[in-house]
Write an enzyme that holds these catalytic residues in place. Structure first.
Site, PDB file in Angstrom:
ATOM      1  N   GLU A  16      59.140  56.506  53.774  1.00  0.00           N
ATOM      2  CA  GLU A  16      57.838  56.269  54.389  1.00  0.00           C
ATOM      3  C   GLU A  16      57.135  55.102  53.687  1.00  0.00           C
ATOM      4  OE1 GLU A  16      56.450  60.372  53.639  1.00  0.00           O
ATOM      5  OE2 GLU A  16      55.043  59.513  52.199  1.00  0.00           O
TER       6      GLU A  16
ATOM      7  N   ARG B 147      57.869  66.964  51.160  1.00  0.00           N
ATOM      8  CA  ARG B 147      58.411  65.638  50.891  1.00  0.00           C
ATOM      9  C   ARG B 147      59.614  65.405  51.808  1.00  0.00           C
ATOM     10  NH1 ARG B 147      54.366  64.705  48.627  1.00  0.00           N
ATOM     11  NH2 ARG B 147      54.015  63.976  46.511  1.00  0.00           N
TER      12      ARG B 147
ATOM     13  N   HIS C 235      51.658  60.981  56.356  1.00  0.00           N
ATOM     14  CA  HIS C 235      51.445  61.543  55.007  1.00  0.00           C
ATOM     15  C   HIS C 235      49.938  61.701  54.742  1.00  0.00           C
ATOM     16  CE1 HIS C 235      53.216  61.995  50.708  1.00  0.00           C
ATOM     17  NE2 HIS C 235      52.147  62.751  50.867  1.00  0.00           N
TER      18      HIS C 235
ATOM     19  N   ILE D 174      55.578  69.491  55.303  1.00  0.00           N
ATOM     20  CA  ILE D 174      54.328  68.960  54.723  1.00  0.00           C
ATOM     21  C   ILE D 174      54.566  68.677  53.237  1.00  0.00           C
ATOM     22  CG2 ILE D 174      53.396  71.275  54.236  1.00  0.00           C
ATOM     23  CD1 ILE D 174      51.168  68.673  55.820  1.00  0.00           C
TER      24      ILE D 174
ATOM     25  N   ARG E 116      50.529  77.242  45.363  1.00  0.00           N
ATOM     26  CA  ARG E 116      49.090  77.057  45.628  1.00  0.00           C
ATOM     27  C   ARG E 116      48.829  76.751  47.098  1.00  0.00           C
ATOM     28  NH1 ARG E 116      49.938  74.009  40.416  1.00  0.00           N
ATOM     29  NH2 ARG E 116      51.005  72.608  41.844  1.00  0.00           N
ATOM     30  N   ILE E 117      49.584  75.804  47.669  1.00  0.00           N
ATOM     31  CA  ILE E 117      49.321  75.406  49.068  1.00  0.00           C
ATOM     32  C   ILE E 117      49.924  76.426  50.034  1.00  0.00           C
ATOM     33  CG2 ILE E 117      49.642  73.602  50.804  1.00  0.00           C
ATOM     34  CD1 ILE E 117      49.797  71.581  48.427  1.00  0.00           C
TER      35      ILE E 117
ATOM     36  N   GLY F  96      48.242  64.831  54.466  1.00  0.00           N
ATOM     37  CA  GLY F  96      47.851  66.200  54.093  1.00  0.00           C
ATOM     38  C   GLY F  96      46.529  66.261  53.347  1.00  0.00           C
TER      39      GLY F  96
ATOM     40  N   ARG G 295      62.207  81.146  44.431  1.00  0.00           N
ATOM     41  CA  ARG G 295      63.215  81.680  43.493  1.00  0.00           C
ATOM     42  C   ARG G 295      62.733  82.982  42.881  1.00  0.00           C
ATOM     43  NH1 ARG G 295      63.384  76.123  40.403  1.00  0.00           N
ATOM     44  NH2 ARG G 295      61.180  76.561  40.758  1.00  0.00           N
ATOM     45  N   THR G 296      61.406  83.106  42.684  1.00  0.00           N
ATOM     46  CA  THR G 296      60.854  84.323  42.080  1.00  0.00           C
ATOM     47  C   THR G 296      59.845  84.944  43.043  1.00  0.00           C
ATOM     48  OG1 THR G 296      60.908  83.035  40.037  1.00  0.00           O
ATOM     49  CG2 THR G 296      59.776  85.156  39.944  1.00  0.00           C
TER      50      THR G 296
END
Ligand code: NAP
Ligand code: 8YV
Length: 318
Positions: free
Chosen positions: A264, A235, A282, A233, A157-158, A284, A178-179
Site C-alpha cells: 500500500e 496488516r 488504511h 483491518i 485491545r481492538i 482505521g 494462542r491463549t
C-alpha cells in the site's frame, strides 16, 4: 547551568499538525522525512541522536538504526510495530513508545463499517444510484448483516471493541488467539481453520508477525466458503493476497472489506475490477479525534522519557 536539549530525529511527515512544534520546546528536532534520500544531512547529526520519532507505517530501517550509536528511545505513532526490528531494539536496550488504546474505538468503528458495507453493499449501491441505474431497475437484494456469526482472528485491545459492537448487531462471536482469555464471554477456538469453518464473517485483527504472516491462505478462504466474508483491518502481510484475489475472482469467497494491503498505497489493480470488495485506504485510526490523541501520546512518550526516564505507553515495559 542549562542542560543541553537532546537531539531527536523525526522521520516521515507530521501525521498530526503541531507535533514538531510541541517537541521543539524540550528537544532539538531534526526533521528528515526520508533519510535514505538525505544521507548528507543525516551524517552530520547521526552520532548525536538520542531519540527518534516515527510512525507505524514509516518504521525505522536497520540500516538507519545501525547509524545511531547513542539512540535511547523510539516513539512510534501507531500501535502496529511490524516496521521495526523489535529483537534488535530489545537487545540494544532501546526504549519503545507506541500509542495503544487511544485508537481502539475508531478502528473498531471502521471494522463494523466494512462489515455493514460489504454485506449490504452500501458503496456499490451508492454507485448504482449515482450511475442513474435505479430508475431502470431496482437494485438487487443484499445479505443481512445482523445475526451473522462473527469470527475474530485476534481478540486484543481492538478485537474486544469490535466484539462489543458486533454483539449489538446480535452476532454470535467466536475468536482464535494462542491463549484463551477466560474473562471474555466468547467462544475460543484453538485453530484459525476451525474459526474460518465456524464464521460467516472473519475479521483479521492480529499483529503482523512471523507467526501470522500469510496465515490467511487459499485453504482458510475455502474453509470460510462461498457465503463467507473476510475483513482485514490488521496488516496486508497477514493475508496471501494472490490467494485472496483468486478467491474473490472465482467466487470461492462472497466478499471482502479491506483497509490494509500488500504494497500500500500502490495496491494490486486487480482489486479495482471487483464488485465484491470494499476498499479503504488504511484509515482505521484516521479521524481528527483519534489522530490528535495518537499525536499527543507520541509526543508525550518522548518528552516524558527525557524528563523522567519513563514512558507513558512503553512496549517493552508493559
Ligand atoms: P493487541 O492488543 O496486541 O492484540 C493482538 C491479538 O492478536 C491478541 O488477542 C493476540 O492473542 C492475538 N495474536 C497475536 N499473535 C497471534 C497468533 N499467532 N495467532 C493467533 N492470535 C494471535 O493488538 P491490537 O491493539 O488489538 O492491534 C492489533 C493490530 O491491528 C496491530 O498490531 C496493527 O497491525 C493493526 N492495526 C491496524 C490499524 C488500521 O488502521 N487498520 C490501526 C491499529 C492497529 P495471543 O497473544 O493470545 O495469541
Ligand atoms: C496508523 C496503524 O495510523 O496504529 C497502527 O498500527 O496501522 C494506524 O493506526 C498508521 O499506520 C500511521 O502510521
Amino acid at each position: 547551568m542549562t542542560q543541553e536539549k537532546p537531539n531527536i530525529l523525526y522521520l516521515g511527515s507530521e501525521p498530526t499538525p503541531g507535533m514538531i512544534n510541541r517537541l521543539q520546546h524540550a528537544v532539538n528536532v531534526h526533521h528528515i522525512p526520508d533519510p535514505s534520500q538525505n544521507t548528507h544531512q543525516l551524517e552530520n547529526i547521526a552520532a548525536s541522536i538520542k531519540g527518534l520519532v516515527t510512525s507505524a507505517s514509516v518504521g525505522v530501517s536497520n540500516d538507519l538504526l545501525h547509524q545511531l550509536p547513542k539512540l535511547e528511545i523510539i516513539s512510534s505513532f501507531g500501535v502496529g510495530l511490524d516496521a521495526l526490528d523489535l529483537d534488535y531494539l530489545k537487545a540494544q536496550g532501546i526504549h519503545l513508545g507506541y500509542t495503544p488504546n487511544v485508537l481502539n474505538d475508531c478502528v473498531a468503528d471502521l471494522t463494523l463499517g466494512l462489515i455493514l458495507d460489504i454485506t449490504r453493499r452500501i458503496s456499490q449501491s451508492d454507485r448504482y444510484v449515482r450511475e442513474g441505474k435505479w430508475a431502470a431497475a431496482a437494485a438487487p437484494l443484499r445479505t443481512q448483516s445482523s445475526k451473522k456469526r462473527l469470527g475474530l482472528y485476534g481478540m486484543g485491545r481492538i478485537g474486544q471493541e469490535i466484539a462489543q459492537r458486533a454483539s449489538a448487531f446480535k452476532m454470535p462471536i467466536a475468536y482464535h488467539t494462542r491463549t484463551p482469555n477466560s474473562s471474555l464471554p466468547y467462544l475460543h477456538l484453538d485453530s484459525l481453520e476451525k474459526l474460518a469453518g465456524w464464521s460467516d464473517i472473519l475479521v483479521v485483527i492480529v499483529p503482523a508477525t512471523s507467526s501470522t504472516r500469510q496465515s490467511i491462505n487459499r485453504h482458510i478462504l475455502k474453509t470460510l466458503g462461498e457465503n463467507g466474508y473476510l475483513i482485514n483491518i490488521a496488516r496486508g502481510s497477514v493475508i496471501n493476497e494472490a490467494d485472496l484475489l483468486n478467491a474473490l475472482e472465482q467466487g470461492i469467497l462472497a466478499g471482502a472489506g479491506l483497509d490494509v494491503f500488500h504494497n500500500e498505497p500502490n495496491i494490486d489493480p486487480r482489486f479495482y475490477e471487483l464488485e465484491n470488495v470494499v476498499l479503504s485506504p488504511h484509515a482505521g485510526s484516521a479521524t481528527h479525534e483519534t489522530r490528535q490523541a495518537m499525536g499527543d501520546l507520541t509526543v508525550n512518550n518522548l518528552l516524558n522519557y527525557f524528563q523522567s526516564g519513563s514512558l507513558i505507553a512503553s512496549y517493552f515495559e508493559s
